[in-house]
Design a protein around this motif. Structure first.
Motif, PDB file in Angstrom:
ATOM      1  N   GLN A 281      40.095  36.717  45.700  1.00 39.72           N
ATOM      2  CA  GLN A 281      41.210  37.454  46.294  1.00 39.72           C
ATOM      3  C   GLN A 281      41.894  36.619  47.371  1.00 39.72           C
ATOM      4  O   GLN A 281      41.310  35.693  47.928  1.00 39.72           O
ATOM      5  CB  GLN A 281      40.693  38.778  46.878  1.00 39.72           C
ATOM      6  CG  GLN A 281      41.756  39.780  47.257  1.00 39.72           C
ATOM      7  CD  GLN A 281      42.690  40.137  46.120  1.00 39.72           C
ATOM      8  OE1 GLN A 281      43.749  39.545  46.001  1.00 39.72           O
ATOM      9  NE2 GLN A 281      42.305  41.088  45.277  1.00 39.72           N
ATOM     10  N   LEU A 282      43.143  36.952  47.646  1.00 39.91           N
ATOM     11  CA  LEU A 282      43.970  36.258  48.636  1.00 39.91           C
ATOM     12  C   LEU A 282      43.217  36.110  49.966  1.00 39.91           C
ATOM     13  O   LEU A 282      42.637  37.062  50.471  1.00 39.91           O
ATOM     14  CB  LEU A 282      45.271  37.043  48.856  1.00 39.91           C
ATOM     15  CG  LEU A 282      46.269  36.440  49.845  1.00 39.91           C
ATOM     16  CD1 LEU A 282      46.806  35.133  49.301  1.00 39.91           C
ATOM     17  CD2 LEU A 282      47.394  37.413  50.105  1.00 39.91           C
TER      18      LEU A 282
ATOM     19  N   TYR B  67      47.080  36.768  45.023  1.00 41.53           N
ATOM     20  CA  TYR B  67      46.737  38.166  45.239  1.00 41.53           C
ATOM     21  C   TYR B  67      46.498  38.806  43.871  1.00 41.53           C
ATOM     22  O   TYR B  67      47.354  38.799  43.006  1.00 41.53           O
ATOM     23  CB  TYR B  67      47.872  38.905  45.964  1.00 41.53           C
ATOM     24  CG  TYR B  67      47.617  40.367  46.116  1.00 41.53           C
ATOM     25  CD1 TYR B  67      46.661  40.843  46.997  1.00 41.53           C
ATOM     26  CD2 TYR B  67      48.315  41.300  45.344  1.00 41.53           C
ATOM     27  CE1 TYR B  67      46.405  42.186  47.134  1.00 41.53           C
ATOM     28  CE2 TYR B  67      48.077  42.653  45.466  1.00 41.53           C
ATOM     29  CZ  TYR B  67      47.109  43.096  46.358  1.00 41.53           C
ATOM     30  OH  TYR B  67      46.864  44.426  46.484  1.00 41.53           O
ATOM     31  N   TRP B  68      45.294  39.349  43.687  1.00 42.67           N
ATOM     32  CA  TRP B  68      44.937  39.999  42.441  1.00 42.67           C
ATOM     33  C   TRP B  68      45.046  41.509  42.629  1.00 42.67           C
ATOM     34  O   TRP B  68      44.484  42.065  43.562  1.00 42.67           O
ATOM     35  CB  TRP B  68      43.515  39.649  42.010  1.00 42.67           C
ATOM     36  CG  TRP B  68      43.335  38.198  41.694  1.00 42.67           C
ATOM     37  CD1 TRP B  68      42.838  37.242  42.516  1.00 42.67           C
ATOM     38  CD2 TRP B  68      43.652  37.543  40.477  1.00 42.67           C
ATOM     39  NE1 TRP B  68      42.824  36.028  41.890  1.00 42.67           N
ATOM     40  CE2 TRP B  68      43.323  36.188  40.620  1.00 42.67           C
ATOM     41  CE3 TRP B  68      44.189  37.974  39.259  1.00 42.67           C
ATOM     42  CZ2 TRP B  68      43.501  35.251  39.618  1.00 42.67           C
ATOM     43  CZ3 TRP B  68      44.361  37.023  38.271  1.00 42.67           C
ATOM     44  CH2 TRP B  68      44.028  35.699  38.435  1.00 42.67           C
ATOM     45  N   LYS B  69      45.771  42.169  41.733  1.00 47.90           N
ATOM     46  CA  LYS B  69      45.927  43.630  41.812  1.00 47.90           C
ATOM     47  C   LYS B  69      44.772  44.331  41.168  1.00 47.90           C
ATOM     48  O   LYS B  69      44.134  43.907  40.305  1.00 47.90           O
ATOM     49  CB  LYS B  69      47.212  44.058  41.129  1.00 47.90           C
ATOM     50  CG  LYS B  69      48.418  43.599  41.900  1.00 47.90           C
ATOM     51  CD  LYS B  69      49.672  44.116  41.217  1.00 47.90           C
ATOM     52  CE  LYS B  69      50.883  43.637  41.973  1.00 47.90           C
ATOM     53  NZ  LYS B  69      52.112  44.133  41.453  1.00 47.90           N
TER      54      LYS B  69
END
Length: 135
Positions: free
Chosen positions: A94-95, A133-135
């Motif tokens: 993740q970010l 950024y992973w949703k």
């Protein structure tokens, strides 16, 4: 007769030849040591670069997976090194999450072939943050 023998023993004209031979022998030994030791320093520098480029690939892609595997194959071919690779994370990152890669490589250092040769372990570590950024 005795005085001639004393003068011949006092004559030291050939002494500088021995000094030159010893000096040349020492220079050759230092050169042989440098030829065996310098490649280890070059391998360490390449290993550091290898780790930095791998962690940069993980930062850009946001995961440890097929992208980093492809980059590993390219770097192994380009550098000729085959290190053991350990990641702190796997899969998606993740970010702003940190990821660390550790590379270890065992190499031999020594003079004159196997005589006086001993293995050393080189380590390189790099840390980065994901930029995806992973949703």
């Amino acid at each position: 007769m005795l005085t001639r023998l004393k003068t011949k023993l006092k004559c030291r004209r050939g002494e500088s030849y021995v000094d030159v031979i010893v000096l040349v022998l020492c220079a050759v030994l230092v050169l042989a040591l440098a030829v065996k030791v310098l490649p280890v320093f070059i391998a360490k520098q390449q290993l550091d670069t290898f780790a930095t480029e791998l962690v940069r690939e993980a930062e850009i892609s946001g995961r440890v997976g097929s992208e980093t595997t492809r980059r590993t194959d390219v770097l192994r071919e380009r550098t000729g090194l085959d290190p053991d690779i350990t990641w702190s994370e796997s899969g998606r990152i993740q970010l702003n999450s940190e990821v660390t890669v550790t590379l270890t490589l065992q190499t031999n250092i020594g003079l004159f072939g196997d005589f006086g040769s001993f293995p050393i372990t080189l380590r390189a570590q790099a840390t980065g943050k994901s930029e995806v950024y992973w949703k």
